[in-house]
Enzyme design. Structure first.
Site, PDB file in Angstrom:
ATOM      1  N   GLU A   4      -1.607  -6.994   8.089  1.00 33.08           N
ATOM      2  CA  GLU A   4      -0.295  -6.846   8.352  1.00 33.08           C
ATOM      3  C   GLU A   4       0.027  -7.882   9.530  1.00 33.08           C
ATOM      4  O   GLU A   4      -0.665  -8.143  10.574  1.00 33.08           O
ATOM      5  CB  GLU A   4       0.274  -5.421   8.697  1.00 33.08           C
ATOM      6  CG  GLU A   4       1.623  -5.328   9.188  1.00 33.08           C
ATOM      7  CD  GLU A   4       2.640  -5.713   8.248  1.00 33.08           C
ATOM      8  OE1 GLU A   4       2.572  -6.609   8.034  1.00 33.08           O
ATOM      9  OE2 GLU A   4       3.280  -4.676   7.810  1.00 33.08           O
TER      10      GLU A   4
ATOM     11  N   HIS B 104       0.770  -1.269  -0.068  1.00 33.10           N
ATOM     12  CA  HIS B 104       0.176  -0.029   0.111  1.00 33.10           C
ATOM     13  C   HIS B 104       1.117   1.226   0.029  1.00 33.10           C
ATOM     14  O   HIS B 104       2.106   1.314   0.345  1.00 33.10           O
ATOM     15  CB  HIS B 104      -1.011  -0.047   1.284  1.00 33.10           C
ATOM     16  CG  HIS B 104      -0.318  -0.068   2.616  1.00 33.10           C
ATOM     17  ND1 HIS B 104       0.237   1.020   2.975  1.00 33.10           N
ATOM     18  CD2 HIS B 104       0.089  -0.871   3.397  1.00 33.10           C
ATOM     19  CE1 HIS B 104       0.842   0.977   4.126  1.00 33.10           C
ATOM     20  NE2 HIS B 104       0.596  -0.158   4.570  1.00 33.10           N
TER      21      HIS B 104
END
Length: 203
Positions: A79, A9
């Site tokens: 994550e 990202h």
């Protein structure tokens, strides 16, 4: 058989300051949004059969701004869970625990390297049959995608520590002579001006 595109990202305020960011759902910065749009130009013309993202807003927004048609979200692309170290930098953690190493020790109250490895192995198992249809894009986060890259080529999760991954970069996993290989890694998207990009934030 298709390739796997790994896309980290774009920048957030915490990635810019190298703070560990897992479940904290931060938006992209203005620079992060520009990075994500630049990814779209870089990926233009590439046929993608499926696009899976982490459920975090920063990953979904990156995919959207890059023009990738999201076909699903996958909790296993989230994550690394940093537990007690959420929001802290490595330098800050080392003030209290000088020998701490994410790749060996994991995080108190969070995940171990082997637990992240198990998650990304599940992602790869789900993605594998999709590769018969073409390229699959996975949009996610720095540390978990590094583990995924390591696991693709049969290395332990800790080997992800050897694979630097900056924000808004593209990496490609593929095959050579029937073997899984990393075709290229941590490819920055050139800015419109053609100037060399600044390295993305790490933590």
């Amino acid at each position: 058989m298709g390739e796997i595109l790994l896309i980290r990202h774009g920048e957030t305020t915490w990635s810019a300051s190298r703070r560990h960011t897992s479940y904290t759902d931060l938006p992209l910065t203005a620079d992060g949004e520009r990075q994500a749009r630049a990814l779209g130009g870089f990926l233009a013309g590439r046929h993608v059969a499926a696009v899976l993202t982490s459920p975090r807003a920063r990953a979904l927004r990156t995919a959207q701004l890059a023009g990738l048609p999201v076909t699903g979200t996958d909790d296993d692309l989230a994550e690394w869970h940093y537990g007690d170290y959420e929001g802290r930098t490595t330098a800050d953690i080392h003030d209290d625990h000088p020998s701490w190493n994410l790749w060996a020790d994991g995080c108190p109250g969070g995940e171990s390297p082997s637990e992240v490895g198990e998650r990304v192995d599940r992602v790869l198992a789900r993605v594998h049959p999709l590769l018969d249809r073409g390229t699959v894009a996975l949009v996610g986060h720095g540390h978990s995608l590094r583990v995924l890259g390591a696991r693709w080529v049969g290395l332990p999760p800790s080997a992800g520590g050897l694979l630097r991954l900056d924000t808004a970069t593209v990496s490609v996993l593929g095959h050579e002579h029937g073997r899984r290989v990393i075709q290229w890694w941590n490819q920055p998207v050139p800015p419109p001006s053609g100037n060399a990009p600044e390295p993305g934030a790490r933590h």
